[in-house]
Each structure stands twice: as structure tokens, then as C-alpha cells.
Design an enzyme around this catalytic site. Sequence first.
Site, PDB file in Angstrom:
ATOM      1  N   ASP A 145       0.980  -1.070   0.131  1.00 22.82           N
ATOM      2  CA  ASP A 145       0.004  -0.008   0.228  1.00 22.82           C
ATOM      3  C   ASP A 145       0.932   1.240  -0.078  1.00 22.82           C
ATOM      4  O   ASP A 145       2.067   1.310   0.270  1.00 22.82           O
ATOM      5  CB  ASP A 145      -1.027   0.144   1.330  1.00 22.82           C
ATOM      6  N   ASN A 171      -7.318  -2.716  14.509  1.00 25.18           N
ATOM      7  CA  ASN A 171      -8.675  -3.096  14.407  1.00 25.18           C
ATOM      8  C   ASN A 171      -8.770  -4.256  13.408  1.00 25.18           C
ATOM      9  O   ASN A 171      -9.862  -4.420  12.938  1.00 25.18           O
ATOM     10  CB  ASN A 171      -9.498  -1.782  13.598  1.00 25.18           C
ATOM     11  N   HIS A 226      -7.052  -4.717  10.519  1.00 19.41           N
ATOM     12  CA  HIS A 226      -6.964  -4.403   9.076  1.00 19.41           C
ATOM     13  C   HIS A 226      -5.635  -5.329   8.609  1.00 19.41           C
ATOM     14  O   HIS A 226      -4.839  -5.349   9.384  1.00 19.41           O
ATOM     15  CB  HIS A 226      -6.975  -2.928   8.638  1.00 19.41           C
ATOM     16  N   GLU A 278      -9.663  -1.959   5.421  1.00 21.30           N
ATOM     17  CA  GLU A 278     -10.304  -1.754   6.967  1.00 21.30           C
ATOM     18  C   GLU A 278     -11.519  -2.588   7.147  1.00 21.30           C
ATOM     19  O   GLU A 278     -12.011  -3.439   6.179  1.00 21.30           O
ATOM     20  CB  GLU A 278     -10.815  -0.177   6.760  1.00 21.30           C
TER      21      GLU A 278
END
Length: 243
Positions: A67, A135, A137, A142
Site C-alpha cells: 500500500d 482493528n 486490518h 479496513e
Amino acid sequence: MKIIVCKDAAEVAARAAEIMQAVVCEKSDAVLGLATGSTPLGLYHNLIDAHNREGIDYSHVTTVNLDEYAGLPADNDQSYAYFMRHNLFDGLGIAPTQTHIENGMATDPAAECARYDALLEALPRDIQLLGIGSNGHIAFNEPGTSFDTTTHVVDLKESTIRDNARFFASMEEVPRQAFTMGMKQIMDAKQILILATGEAKADAVYGMVEGEVTTALPASILQTHPACTLICDEAAARRLTNV
Ligand code: F6R
């Protein structure tokens, strides 16, 4: 999923380096899927160290990164392109032409995603390295991201912006969008190596390993990958009941 629990982050980095080096020693022109963030830094340090001491050769490998922030040029010291060059590629002597990452400055994001999709199709990864967000991801996929996604632009969640703010002068400077490899493409790698260290990852690691497979915790899909290894330290493994 194969799970290796280590005493601490240094041991995680050492075990991870053994796995990455084995891939390159077995196949000198391996395609390595790579990640940024703080978790892989120890691993990258070990790879450079072994390259310098033992001469492990990376001159024929190709790399693809997960990314990149939207809106940051490759020479911005917070861009992932810059991170990779300084923390790994220069140290291993990998030529820039053999490294690939999304172009954060692309003026046509859809065309940039299509370019990266084609690149990933042409370069099947022998191994994909991952970190995990607090979280759950993986890359910048996400919670709520479909498991079918290919390269796309995401609006970063508030929690991710907060987690990443430590690298920037202020919260306001953290980009709000990023390009990311999609879930489907992560799962296409022949082998996956996911690393997790520290207490802050304990809930995400628990959900990934022992929770249900759900888009609410993207990393949980890794339970279904045929060759996925998790290496984590005791703090990140704290909630696991099955190791
Ligand atoms: C980085 C990436 C992210 C990180 C994750 C964990 O390329 O894709 O998913 O792996 O946010 O980041 P750290 O390692 O900084 O805790």
C-alpha cells in the site's frame, strides 16, 4: 494457520528472517510481497545484516508492496516508497526497477489501481509479508472491506489515522486516503507470513485466529489460506487459548 509464539519482538524478527531468507535461498528470483509499518522493521534489519555478513543475494528478487498513502510523493519521508528504500531496498542492494508500489501521486486513481492489478497478475508472489492493524486490518483493507477486493483507494478509518499519527508531526498531516492491494490479491500469494507484536495487537490477533471469519475483522480470512504462518510475541498472543 501455523502459529509461532516468541518471547519478544527480537525473536519474532529472527524467526521471520529465517522464513524470508529460505524463500530467497530456494528461488533467487522470488517475488516478495512486502509491508511497511513498525512491525517489520526488526525483520528488515536482520535481512540486511545477514545480507552483509553472509552475502545472501537479493539482486534477482522482485518486490511488490501492499500500500501507499494517496497524495504523498515517493520522495516524501512519510511515503511508503521512501520507507522501503531506506529501511530495506538500499541495504539489500535491490534496484529501484525491481521494486513496485502504488503511485500515491497518480492523477487518475482508477487507472493506477488497474495498473497495479495487472502488475500483481503478472508477478505471482512467492511470499506475502503482513502486519496487522489494531482493528484487524491487513494492508489498508479496513473492517467491512469485501474479501473480493482488488487494488482500490480507501478512506482510512479514524483508528488507523490515530495509530499512524505517531509518524507525522501532527494528526492533521496524516493522509486520509491510501491505495491498497485488495483482500483477494493478498490471499492469492503462495505463502503468507503475518507478524504481530505488542499488547495493542492482542485483540486483533485473537479475532484473527480464534474468531469467526468475517469482513468485520479482515485478517480473519487468513484462517482459510492454505499456507499462512503467524509469528507473534507473547504480548500479542496473550488472548490465544489454543497455542
Ligand atoms: C503496512 C500495512 C499495515 C500495517 C498495520 C500494522 O504496509 O499494510 O496494514 O501492517 O497497520 O502497522 P504497524 O506494524 O505499524 O503496527
